[in-house]
Design a protein around this motif. Structure first.
Motif, PDB file in Angstrom:
ATOM      1  N   LYS A  74       0.842  -1.206   0.000  1.00 49.71           N
ATOM      2  CA  LYS A  74       0.000   0.000   0.000  1.00 49.71           C
ATOM      3  C   LYS A  74       0.876   1.254   0.000  1.00 49.71           C
ATOM      4  O   LYS A  74       0.606   2.212  -0.723  1.00 49.71           O
ATOM      5  CB  LYS A  74      -0.932   0.003   1.204  1.00 49.71           C
ATOM      6  N   VAL A  75       1.931   1.244   0.809  1.00 48.65           N
ATOM      7  CA  VAL A  75       2.837   2.402   0.865  1.00 48.65           C
ATOM      8  C   VAL A  75       3.575   2.544  -0.464  1.00 48.65           C
ATOM      9  O   VAL A  75       3.679   3.648  -1.015  1.00 48.65           O
ATOM     10  CB  VAL A  75       3.819   2.275   2.040  1.00 48.65           C
ATOM     11  N   GLN A  76       4.072   1.431  -1.011  1.00 51.70           N
ATOM     12  CA  GLN A  76       4.775   1.490  -2.296  1.00 51.70           C
ATOM     13  C   GLN A  76       3.859   2.043  -3.383  1.00 51.70           C
ATOM     14  O   GLN A  76       4.270   2.893  -4.175  1.00 51.70           O
ATOM     15  CB  GLN A  76       5.269   0.099  -2.707  1.00 51.70           C
ATOM     16  N   GLY A  77       2.625   1.554  -3.433  1.00 51.22           N
ATOM     17  CA  GLY A  77       1.679   2.020  -4.447  1.00 51.22           C
ATOM     18  C   GLY A  77       1.372   3.498  -4.315  1.00 51.22           C
ATOM     19  O   GLY A  77       1.326   4.231  -5.302  1.00 51.22           O
ATOM     20  N   GLY A  78       1.169   3.949  -3.084  1.00 49.89           N
ATOM     21  CA  GLY A  78       0.864   5.357  -2.853  1.00 49.89           C
ATOM     22  C   GLY A  78       2.024   6.265  -3.203  1.00 49.89           C
ATOM     23  O   GLY A  78       1.855   7.320  -3.819  1.00 49.89           O
ATOM     24  N   MET A  79       3.237   5.836  -2.824  1.00 48.15           N
ATOM     25  CA  MET A  79       4.420   6.650  -3.124  1.00 48.15           C
ATOM     26  C   MET A  79       4.727   6.647  -4.616  1.00 48.15           C
ATOM     27  O   MET A  79       5.160   7.660  -5.173  1.00 48.15           O
ATOM     28  CB  MET A  79       5.622   6.156  -2.323  1.00 48.15           C
ATOM     29  N   LEU A  80       4.493   5.513  -5.268  1.00 48.39           N
ATOM     30  CA  LEU A  80       4.725   5.436  -6.711  1.00 48.39           C
ATOM     31  C   LEU A  80       3.757   6.360  -7.457  1.00 48.39           C
ATOM     32  O   LEU A  80       4.148   7.053  -8.399  1.00 48.39           O
ATOM     33  CB  LEU A  80       4.570   3.989  -7.187  1.00 48.39           C
ATOM     34  N   ALA A  81       2.512   6.392  -7.017  1.00 49.58           N
ATOM     35  CA  ALA A  81       1.535   7.289  -7.632  1.00 49.58           C
ATOM     36  C   ALA A  81       1.951   8.744  -7.431  1.00 49.58           C
ATOM     37  O   ALA A  81       1.846   9.569  -8.356  1.00 49.58           O
ATOM     38  CB  ALA A  81       0.149   7.037  -7.042  1.00 49.58           C
ATOM     39  N   GLU A  82       2.433   9.065  -6.240  1.00 56.83           N
ATOM     40  CA  GLU A  82       2.882  10.429  -5.951  1.00 56.83           C
ATOM     41  C   GLU A  82       4.082  10.796  -6.834  1.00 56.83           C
ATOM     42  O   GLU A  82       4.132  11.870  -7.420  1.00 56.83           O
ATOM     43  CB  GLU A  82       3.256  10.536  -4.467  1.00 56.83           C
ATOM     44  N   LEU A  83       5.055   9.886  -6.918  1.00 49.25           N
ATOM     45  CA  LEU A  83       6.237  10.112  -7.755  1.00 49.25           C
ATOM     46  C   LEU A  83       5.843  10.283  -9.224  1.00 49.25           C
ATOM     47  O   LEU A  83       6.337  11.184  -9.911  1.00 49.25           O
ATOM     48  CB  LEU A  83       7.211   8.925  -7.610  1.00 49.25           C
ATOM     49  N   THR A  84       4.944   9.448  -9.683  1.00 52.66           N
ATOM     50  CA  THR A  84       4.495   9.522 -11.076  1.00 52.66           C
ATOM     51  C   THR A  84       3.852  10.879 -11.353  1.00 52.66           C
ATOM     52  O   THR A  84       4.129  11.505 -12.383  1.00 52.66           O
ATOM     53  CB  THR A  84       3.505   8.382 -11.380  1.00 52.66           C
ATOM     54  N   ASP A  85       3.035  11.339 -10.433  1.00 47.78           N
ATOM     55  CA  ASP A  85       2.379  12.644 -10.611  1.00 47.78           C
ATOM     56  C   ASP A  85       3.386  13.790 -10.561  1.00 47.78           C
ATOM     57  O   ASP A  85       3.364  14.689 -11.411  1.00 47.78           O
ATOM     58  CB  ASP A  85       1.318  12.872  -9.535  1.00 47.78           C
ATOM     59  N   GLN A  86       4.286  13.750  -9.564  1.00 44.40           N
ATOM     60  CA  GLN A  86       5.202  14.874  -9.351  1.00 44.40           C
ATOM     61  C   GLN A  86       6.269  14.988 -10.426  1.00 44.40           C
ATOM     62  O   GLN A  86       6.614  16.098 -10.848  1.00 44.40           O
ATOM     63  CB  GLN A  86       5.879  14.757  -7.991  1.00 44.40           C
ATOM     64  N   LEU A  87       6.833  13.879 -10.865  1.00 44.76           N
ATOM     65  CA  LEU A  87       7.985  13.935 -11.772  1.00 44.76           C
ATOM     66  C   LEU A  87       7.684  13.557 -13.206  1.00 44.76           C
ATOM     67  O   LEU A  87       8.473  13.853 -14.108  1.00 44.76           O
ATOM     68  CB  LEU A  87       9.104  13.038 -11.241  1.00 44.76           C
ATOM     69  N   PHE A  88       6.556  12.881 -13.466  1.00 43.87           N
ATOM     70  CA  PHE A  88       6.281  12.408 -14.811  1.00 43.87           C
ATOM     71  C   PHE A  88       4.906  12.840 -15.312  1.00 43.87           C
ATOM     72  O   PHE A  88       4.366  12.238 -16.242  1.00 43.87           O
ATOM     73  CB  PHE A  88       6.425  10.877 -14.872  1.00 43.87           C
ATOM     74  N   GLY A  89       4.356  13.873 -14.694  1.00 40.47           N
ATOM     75  CA  GLY A  89       3.076  14.420 -15.149  1.00 40.47           C
ATOM     76  C   GLY A  89       1.956  13.398 -15.127  1.00 40.47           C
ATOM     77  O   GLY A  89       1.023  13.486 -15.932  1.00 40.47           O
ATOM     78  N   GLY A  90       2.065  12.406 -14.253  1.00 36.84           N
ATOM     79  CA  GLY A  90       1.025  11.384 -14.144  1.00 36.84           C
ATOM     80  C   GLY A  90       1.151  10.265 -15.166  1.00 36.84           C
ATOM     81  O   GLY A  90       0.308   9.376 -15.207  1.00 36.84           O
ATOM     82  N   SER A  91       2.203  10.293 -15.983  1.00 34.00           N
ATOM     83  CA  SER A  91       2.369   9.293 -17.035  1.00 34.00           C
ATOM     84  C   SER A  91       3.191   8.097 -16.533  1.00 34.00           C
ATOM     85  O   SER A  91       4.401   8.201 -16.325  1.00 34.00           O
ATOM     86  CB  SER A  91       3.079   9.913 -18.246  1.00 34.00           C
ATOM     87  N   VAL A  92       2.523   6.971 -16.376  1.00 30.13           N
ATOM     88  CA  VAL A  92       3.209   5.729 -15.986  1.00 30.13           C
ATOM     89  C   VAL A  92       4.181   5.318 -17.096  1.00 30.13           C
ATOM     90  O   VAL A  92       5.281   4.843 -16.832  1.00 30.13           O
ATOM     91  CB  VAL A  92       2.184   4.609 -15.696  1.00 30.13           C
ATOM     92  N   ARG A  93       3.770   5.546 -18.334  1.00 31.95           N
ATOM     93  CA  ARG A  93       4.625   5.204 -19.474  1.00 31.95           C
ATOM     94  C   ARG A  93       5.955   5.951 -19.387  1.00 31.95           C
ATOM     95  O   ARG A  93       7.022   5.360 -19.570  1.00 31.95           O
ATOM     96  CB  ARG A  93       3.907   5.556 -20.776  1.00 31.95           C
ATOM     97  N   SER A  94       5.900   7.255 -19.087  1.00 34.01           N
ATOM     98  CA  SER A  94       7.127   8.050 -18.969  1.00 34.01           C
ATOM     99  C   SER A  94       7.994   7.548 -17.827  1.00 34.01           C
ATOM    100  O   SER A  94       9.217   7.487 -17.946  1.00 34.01           O
ATOM    101  CB  SER A  94       6.790   9.527 -18.741  1.00 34.01           C
ATOM    102  N   LEU A  95       7.371   7.175 -16.720  1.00 30.15           N
ATOM    103  CA  LEU A  95       8.111   6.642 -15.575  1.00 30.15           C
ATOM    104  C   LEU A  95       8.840   5.357 -15.955  1.00 30.15           C
ATOM    105  O   LEU A  95      10.047   5.215 -15.729  1.00 30.15           O
ATOM    106  CB  LEU A  95       7.155   6.381 -14.403  1.00 30.15           C
ATOM    107  N   VAL A  96       8.118   4.428 -16.575  1.00 28.23           N
ATOM    108  CA  VAL A  96       8.720   3.135 -16.938  1.00 28.23           C
ATOM    109  C   VAL A  96       9.813   3.331 -17.977  1.00 28.23           C
ATOM    110  O   VAL A  96      10.900   2.749 -17.867  1.00 28.23           O
ATOM    111  CB  VAL A  96       7.638   2.147 -17.434  1.00 28.23           C
ATOM    112  N   LEU A  97       9.554   4.158 -18.994  1.00 32.41           N
ATOM    113  CA  LEU A  97      10.573   4.392 -20.021  1.00 32.41           C
ATOM    114  C   LEU A  97      11.811   5.049 -19.423  1.00 32.41           C
ATOM    115  O   LEU A  97      12.940   4.728 -19.801  1.00 32.41           O
ATOM    116  CB  LEU A  97       9.997   5.238 -21.156  1.00 32.41           C
ATOM    117  N   SER A  98      11.613   5.958 -18.487  1.00 36.54           N
ATOM    118  CA  SER A  98      12.750   6.597 -17.824  1.00 36.54           C
ATOM    119  C   SER A  98      13.571   5.574 -17.056  1.00 36.54           C
ATOM    120  O   SER A  98      14.808   5.593 -17.094  1.00 36.54           O
ATOM    121  CB  SER A  98      12.253   7.695 -16.886  1.00 36.54           C
ATOM    122  N   LEU A  99      12.899   4.675 -16.357  1.00 33.12           N
ATOM    123  CA  LEU A  99      13.611   3.617 -15.626  1.00 33.12           C
ATOM    124  C   LEU A  99      14.378   2.718 -16.588  1.00 33.12           C
ATOM    125  O   LEU A  99      15.516   2.333 -16.333  1.00 33.12           O
ATOM    126  CB  LEU A  99      12.625   2.774 -14.819  1.00 33.12           C
TER     127      LEU A  99
END
Length: 125
Positions: A74-99
């Motif tokens: 639950k903590v990982q999911g919540g923090m990942l959602a926050e990170l995705t919003d803050q650094l990748f404009g909410g784009s999971v695709r951008s997050l994964v491609l960046s990784l």
């Protein structure tokens, strides 16, 4: 998904609590691999209790025990959602491609991602 923000120190405490299940402040101080004062850990655990990440358990001797109130997932999911919003404009695709473009990911991890994506596609069909 619920937004969760957790500090580095709070995350270190939660790792110990998740690993041991039930801990005292002293257990956490002994388990953390850096020099933190007992009072710092005690204050951090009080904050985690206020945030409803920990719950106070039984009192053993002079020390209270603490148990996890939220799961690591639950903590990982919540923090990942926050990170995705803050650094990748909410784009999971951008997050994964960046990784995937970073040097922090191994070929074995890329293969695991590929297999997970294939499995996800199969369940969507």
């Amino acid at each position: 998904m619920q937004r969760i923000q957790i500090t580095k120190c709070e995350a270190e405490v939660m790792e110990v609590v998740w690993a041991k299940g039930q801990v005292t402040v002293g257990d956490v101080v002994a388990a953390i691999d850096r020099d933190l004062a007992y009072t710092t850990i005690m204050t951090t655990m009080r904050i985690l209790e206020e945030k409803e990440f920990l719950k106070r358990g039984e009192k053993i001797g002079r020390a209270y025990t603490y148990l996890p109130k939220v799961t690591r997932e639950k903590v990982q999911g919540g923090m990942l959602a926050e990170l995705t919003d803050q650094l990748f404009g909410g784009s999971v695709r951008s997050l994964v491609l960046s990784l995937m473009k970073s040097e922090q990911i191994s070929h074995a991890e890329v293969e695991a991602l590929r297999l997970a994506a294939e499995k996800l596609e199969e369940t969507d069909e």
